[in-house]
Motif scaffolding. Structure first.
Motif, mmCIF file in Angstrom:
data_model
loop_
_atom_site.group_PDB
_atom_site.id
_atom_site.type_symbol
_atom_site.label_atom_id
_atom_site.label_comp_id
_atom_site.label_asym_id
_atom_site.label_seq_id
_atom_site.Cartn_x
_atom_site.Cartn_y
_atom_site.Cartn_z
ATOM 1 N N PHE A 89 31.780 -30.363 53.538
ATOM 2 C CA PHE A 89 31.266 -30.858 52.268
ATOM 3 C C PHE A 89 32.238 -31.849 51.632
ATOM 4 C CE2 PHE A 89 29.961 -26.397 52.812
ATOM 5 C CZ PHE A 89 28.593 -26.585 52.960
ATOM 6 N N LEU A 90 31.655 -32.871 51.003
ATOM 7 C CA LEU A 90 32.426 -33.830 50.220
ATOM 8 C C LEU A 90 32.201 -33.505 48.751
ATOM 9 C CD1 LEU A 90 34.063 -36.557 50.071
ATOM 10 C CD2 LEU A 90 31.838 -37.682 49.855
ATOM 11 N N ILE A 91 33.277 -33.192 48.043
ATOM 12 C CA ILE A 91 33.205 -32.855 46.624
ATOM 13 C C ILE A 91 33.690 -34.058 45.825
ATOM 14 C CG2 ILE A 91 33.777 -31.167 44.858
ATOM 15 C CD1 ILE A 91 32.495 -29.916 47.322
ATOM 16 N N ASP B 263 38.372 -36.934 41.276
ATOM 17 C CA ASP B 263 38.946 -36.278 42.448
ATOM 18 C C ASP B 263 37.938 -36.282 43.593
ATOM 19 O OD1 ASP B 263 41.436 -35.602 41.491
ATOM 20 O OD2 ASP B 263 40.751 -33.735 40.603
ATOM 21 N N VAL B 264 38.467 -36.433 44.783
ATOM 22 C CA VAL B 264 37.658 -36.365 45.998
ATOM 23 C C VAL B 264 38.288 -35.336 46.920
ATOM 24 C CG1 VAL B 264 36.762 -37.651 47.982
ATOM 25 C CG2 VAL B 264 37.097 -38.822 45.802
ATOM 26 N N SER B 265 37.499 -34.396 47.397
ATOM 27 C CA SER B 265 38.003 -33.418 48.363
ATOM 28 C C SER B 265 36.973 -33.225 49.469
ATOM 29 C CB SER B 265 38.294 -32.070 47.699
ATOM 30 O OG SER B 265 39.462 -32.138 46.915
ATOM 31 N N ILE B 266 37.477 -33.064 50.686
ATOM 32 C CA ILE B 266 36.626 -32.766 51.831
ATOM 33 C C ILE B 266 36.982 -31.369 52.305
ATOM 34 C CG2 ILE B 266 36.005 -33.415 54.187
ATOM 35 C CD1 ILE B 266 36.747 -36.303 53.421
ATOM 36 N N LEU B 267 35.994 -30.480 52.331
ATOM 37 C CA LEU B 267 36.220 -29.082 52.682
ATOM 38 C C LEU B 267 35.243 -28.640 53.760
ATOM 39 C CD1 LEU B 267 36.028 -29.342 49.235
ATOM 40 C CD2 LEU B 267 37.370 -27.278 49.524
ATOM 41 N N SER C 240 33.501 -39.445 59.761
ATOM 42 C CA SER C 240 32.537 -40.495 59.459
ATOM 43 C C SER C 240 31.509 -39.936 58.481
ATOM 44 C CB SER C 240 31.825 -40.948 60.735
ATOM 45 O OG SER C 240 31.012 -39.902 61.242
ATOM 46 N N PRO C 241 30.788 -40.799 57.760
ATOM 47 C CA PRO C 241 29.772 -40.301 56.820
ATOM 48 C C PRO C 241 28.757 -39.360 57.469
ATOM 49 C CG PRO C 241 30.178 -42.625 56.410
ATOM 50 C CD PRO C 241 30.954 -42.263 57.648
ATOM 51 N N ALA C 242 28.432 -39.588 58.723
ATOM 52 C CA ALA C 242 27.435 -38.752 59.406
ATOM 53 C C ALA C 242 27.930 -37.320 59.600
ATOM 54 C CB ALA C 242 27.073 -39.366 60.751
ATOM 55 N N GLN C 243 29.263 -37.112 59.550
ATOM 56 C CA GLN C 243 29.824 -35.774 59.769
ATOM 57 C C GLN C 243 29.888 -34.941 58.493
ATOM 58 O OE1 GLN C 243 33.301 -37.638 61.893
ATOM 59 N NE2 GLN C 243 33.051 -35.879 63.263
ATOM 60 N N ILE C 244 29.507 -35.520 57.368
ATOM 61 C CA ILE C 244 29.455 -34.790 56.098
ATOM 62 C C ILE C 244 28.085 -34.132 55.973
ATOM 63 C CG2 ILE C 244 29.552 -34.979 53.593
ATOM 64 C CD1 ILE C 244 32.246 -35.412 54.904
ATOM 65 N N ASP C 245 28.078 -32.805 55.842
ATOM 66 C CA ASP C 245 26.806 -32.075 55.761
ATOM 67 C C ASP C 245 26.168 -32.165 54.389
ATOM 68 O OD1 ASP C 245 26.652 -30.893 58.462
ATOM 69 O OD2 ASP C 245 28.509 -29.896 57.861
ATOM 70 N N ASP C 246 26.974 -32.218 53.345
ATOM 71 C CA ASP C 246 26.408 -32.307 52.003
ATOM 72 C C ASP C 246 27.441 -32.913 51.068
ATOM 73 O OD1 ASP C 246 24.535 -32.133 50.044
ATOM 74 O OD2 ASP C 246 24.296 -29.963 50.116
ATOM 75 N N ILE C 247 26.949 -33.563 50.025
ATOM 76 C CA ILE C 247 27.799 -34.189 49.007
ATOM 77 C C ILE C 247 27.528 -33.469 47.693
ATOM 78 C CG2 ILE C 247 28.388 -36.327 47.821
ATOM 79 C CD1 ILE C 247 26.975 -37.734 50.294
ATOM 80 N N VAL C 248 28.568 -32.887 47.105
ATOM 81 C CA VAL C 248 28.424 -32.083 45.892
ATOM 82 C C VAL C 248 29.074 -32.828 44.722
ATOM 83 C CG1 VAL C 248 28.931 -29.872 44.808
ATOM 84 C CG2 VAL C 248 28.495 -29.977 47.269
ATOM 85 N N LEU C 249 28.322 -32.976 43.632
ATOM 86 C CA LEU C 249 28.819 -33.673 42.453
ATOM 87 C C LEU C 249 29.300 -32.677 41.405
ATOM 88 C CD1 LEU C 249 26.082 -36.431 42.023
ATOM 89 C CD2 LEU C 249 28.196 -36.514 43.356
ATOM 90 N N VAL C 250 30.476 -32.966 40.842
ATOM 91 C CA VAL C 250 31.094 -32.094 39.839
ATOM 92 C C VAL C 250 31.553 -32.978 38.682
ATOM 93 C CG1 VAL C 250 32.918 -30.425 39.387
ATOM 94 C CG2 VAL C 250 31.889 -30.554 41.663
ATOM 95 N N GLY C 251 31.407 -32.466 37.446
ATOM 96 C CA GLY C 251 31.847 -33.227 36.284
ATOM 97 C C GLY C 251 30.709 -34.022 35.680
ATOM 98 N N VAL D 195 27.175 -43.768 45.597
ATOM 99 C CA VAL D 195 27.464 -42.752 46.609
ATOM 100 C C VAL D 195 26.360 -42.731 47.664
ATOM 101 C CG1 VAL D 195 27.744 -40.268 46.988
ATOM 102 C CG2 VAL D 195 28.797 -41.340 45.006
ATOM 103 N N GLY D 196 25.122 -42.871 47.219
ATOM 104 C CA GLY D 196 23.997 -42.897 48.151
ATOM 105 C C GLY D 196 24.095 -44.041 49.139
ATOM 106 N N ARG D 197 24.538 -45.219 48.657
ATOM 107 C CA ARG D 197 24.673 -46.378 49.564
ATOM 108 C C ARG D 197 25.802 -46.158 50.570
ATOM 109 N NH1 ARG D 197 23.410 -49.265 44.809
ATOM 110 N NH2 ARG D 197 25.619 -49.615 44.336
ATOM 111 N N ILE D 198 26.889 -45.528 50.122
ATOM 112 C CA ILE D 198 28.027 -45.297 51.030
ATOM 113 C C ILE D 198 27.628 -44.363 52.164
ATOM 114 C CG2 ILE D 198 30.330 -44.279 51.220
ATOM 115 C CD1 ILE D 198 30.844 -45.186 48.340
ATOM 116 N N PHE D 199 26.890 -43.305 51.849
ATOM 117 C CA PHE D 199 26.618 -42.252 52.831
ATOM 118 C C PHE D 199 25.192 -42.276 53.392
ATOM 119 C CE2 PHE D 199 30.313 -40.790 50.563
ATOM 120 C CZ PHE D 199 31.101 -40.259 51.571
ATOM 121 N N GLY D 200 24.383 -43.189 52.874
ATOM 122 C CA GLY D 200 23.035 -43.302 53.412
ATOM 123 C C GLY D 200 22.100 -42.187 52.979
ATOM 124 N N ARG D 201 22.507 -41.414 52.004
ATOM 125 C CA ARG D 201 21.645 -40.357 51.457
ATOM 126 C C ARG D 201 22.158 -39.970 50.075
ATOM 127 N NH1 ARG D 201 25.222 -37.893 54.908
ATOM 128 N NH2 ARG D 201 26.107 -35.872 54.313
#
Length: 563
Positions: free
Chosen positions: A164-166, A175-179, A291-302, A314-320
């Motif tokens: 997940f990309l937070i 902040d950006v975190s990949i978990l 790569s963006p394709a390896q991110i299963d979900d993008i979670v927005l906080v704040g 964010v949608g343009r960067i990751f295609g979803r």
């Protein structure tokens, strides 16, 4: 004894605890889940915290302050009614308010907490946050990075595994975190961020752009008018995703201007800040080698991630499009509550393991005589995004003949020159006289889950070790200063909990009265007069009934929704 989790935010703060049904938020004395991170002093010098203080920002700007979280870790002081306060002291007042709310709700003393911090907070800022907790009477068991807290709450809620990309953008930081969540393990792969990119910066850019268009100097406006303008831009920013055009009545000291704020105008003003948000995302993705394709979900906080412009970028960067089904304002507090339960060894969470990373590189300055550049070079010791806790040792040698002392300077940053990185502290080491390069030292940096750094330096020839826990930094108090601050805090007057609802309602009514004209102003005055009369009669049941009625009436009249 319950350990609570606290989200100490730039704009709003919240706290929660663990229950049999999972993490739950604790309502404040007004029955609301979010407490504005605003502190003020009234005319008698008594402390006001939260919504009542926020309502006074316009008309009592000299005795009320917000967004002080951005000053954590600095020497900056704020004057309120001729009293100086540091950022940790102001934050402590917010934490004290949350602590009292938790005690009233849980029916027991609360002395321990987990507090969230932006992932990209440096060592100074983390120490300042722990200090704020201590000044509020809390033992801070753990500092948890905000995106990590959000991921914990999200992972437990979804019960799904993956990467997940937070993206966490609040009032003051991004902040950006990949978990990755797998087999009960929450593993942080990479963090990046910008400590000066948040909702406050969008509002600042809007105000500057507007004044530039109208050819009005910001310095020519008095504090009250400027604060009103900031409030109007904050309100407009929150509505810009739903409205193509907003009509705003601007008051510049008698000269009233009706101005149209369009979505296109906001997009032009905000685009430079949106572009800044792309850099931390790209860095975190690169550090995690994903790569963006390896991110299963993008979670927005704040709250600032609600901006449609940000979400579309964010949608343009990751295609979803990112996930939007969780409340970005409360998810960090829920995650901090889970972490508090983990530290309390709650049986329901025994099988969950959390790992984190050091979000920035830590190192020291070294001499490089082969380069024409002046000054010390940065030698990384702990690389950014190393899994913590981590301990790394590097061997160094003297740079001059017959040195008797070596000064080890400690830095944080990513630049090859130390002068462009953040100085954290220094350690002086006595060494025997010898030709250059003969005497050697082992430099060990140890970084823990709280984001605190310990430095050990061993003189190899003597097997003698010098140690330093980085704590004498800007904004961090000595024990003597801490004791003086505790005495100052103890001497402050605080309003009884039961009067907070009334104070908040009256402050809101006064703000609306000041901002209104004609019939609307007369109606607000009548509401406040009736409420004052009821308060004077001191009938508890009558007051409670009146509170609900006054709240509904004022909310219906509040056209500037900046809460």
């Amino acid at each position: 004894m319950t350990v609570i989790g606290i989200d100490l935010g730039t704009t709003n703060s919240a706290c929660g605890y663990w229950t049999e049904d999972g993490p739950k938020l604790i309502p404040n004395r007004l029955g609301e889940l979010l407490t504005p991170s605003v502190v003020g002093l009234d005319e008698a010098g008594a402390v006001i915290v939260g919504k009542a203080a926020k309502e006074r920002l316009i008309d009592h700007s000299g005795s009320t302050v917000a967004a002080f979280k951005r000053l954590m870790g600095s020497d900056h002081k704020i004057m309120l009614n001729k009293k100086l306060f540091s950022a940790p002291e102001l934050s402590a007042l917010v934490l004290r308010s949350l602590k009292e709310d938790a005690e009233a709700f849980l029916g027991e003393p609360v002395t321990e907490a987990v507090i969230s911090v932006p992932a990209y907070f440096d060592d100074n800022q983390r120490h300042a946050t722990k200090l704020a907790g201590e000044l509020a009477g809390l033992k801070v068991d753990r500092l948890i990075n905000e995106p990590t807290a959000a991921a914990i709450a999200y992972g437990l809620h979804q019960k799904q595994e993956g990467t997940f990309l937070i993206l966490d953008m609040g009032g003051g930081t991004f902040d950006v975190s990949i978990l990755e969540f797998f087999d009960g393990v929450m593993e942080v792969h990479a963090s990046a961020g910008d400590n000066f990119l948040g909702g406050e910066d969008f509002v600042e850019a809007m105000v500057d752009a507007l004044l530039n268009e109208l050819q009005i100097e910001k310095s020519s406006l008095d504090v009250r008018l400027l604060q009103t303008l900031y409030m109007q831009m904050e309100s407009a920013k929150r509505r810009v995703s739903q409205m193509d055009t907003q009509e705003i009545l601007l008051d510049f000291g008698g000269e009233k201007i009706r101005w149209s704020l369009t979505r296109d105008w906001f997009s032009r003003v905000a685009t430079p800040l949106i572009l800044r948000s792309k850099r931390p995302i790209e860095r975190a993705m690169s550090d995690a080698n994903l790569s963006p394709a390896q991110i299963d979900d993008i979670v927005l906080v704040g709250g600032s991630t609600r901006l449609a412009l940000f979400r579309s970028t964010v949608g343009r960067i990751f295609g979803r499009l990112p996930s939007t089904h969780i409340d970005p304002d409360t998810v960090v507090a829920l995650g901090a509550a889970v972490q508090a339960a983990l530290l309390s060894k709650n049986s329901a969470l025994d099988d969950m393991v959390l790992t984190d990373v050091c979000p920035y590189t830590l190192g020291t300055g070294v001499v490089n005589e082969d380069s024409p550049q002046q000054g010390l070079y940065f030698l990384p010791i702990i690389e950014r995004n190393s899994t913590v806790p981590v301990s790394v040792v590097r061997r160094l040698a003297t740079a001059a003949d017959n040195q008797t002392e070596l000064q080890l300077e400690i830095y944080q940053g990513e630049n090859r020159l130390v002068k462009k990185n953040i100085f954290l502290g220094q350690l002086n080491i006595k060494i025997p006289k010898a030709p250059r390069g003969k005497e050697e030292i082992d430099v060990r940096y140890t970084y823990d889950m709280n984001g605190l750094l310990e430095v050990d330096v061993t003189v190899v020839s003597q097997n003698k070790t010098y140690s330093k826990l980085i704590q004498r930094n800007p904004g961090v108090m000595s024990e003597k200063e801490k004791e003086a601050s505790l005495k100052k805090m103890a001497a402050l007057k605080f309003h009884p909990r039961e009067s907070e609802v009334n104070r908040a309602l009256i402050a809101k009514g006064e703000r609306l009265y000041e901002a209104s004209l004609g019939d609307k102003r007369e109606k607000i005055a009548a509401i406040l007069s009736q409420f004052d009369a009821i308060l004077d009669r001191q009938n508890v049941n009558e007051i409670k009934k009146a509170q609900l009625q006054v709240k509904e009436l004022l909310e219906s009249l509040d056209s500037e929704d900046w809460l």
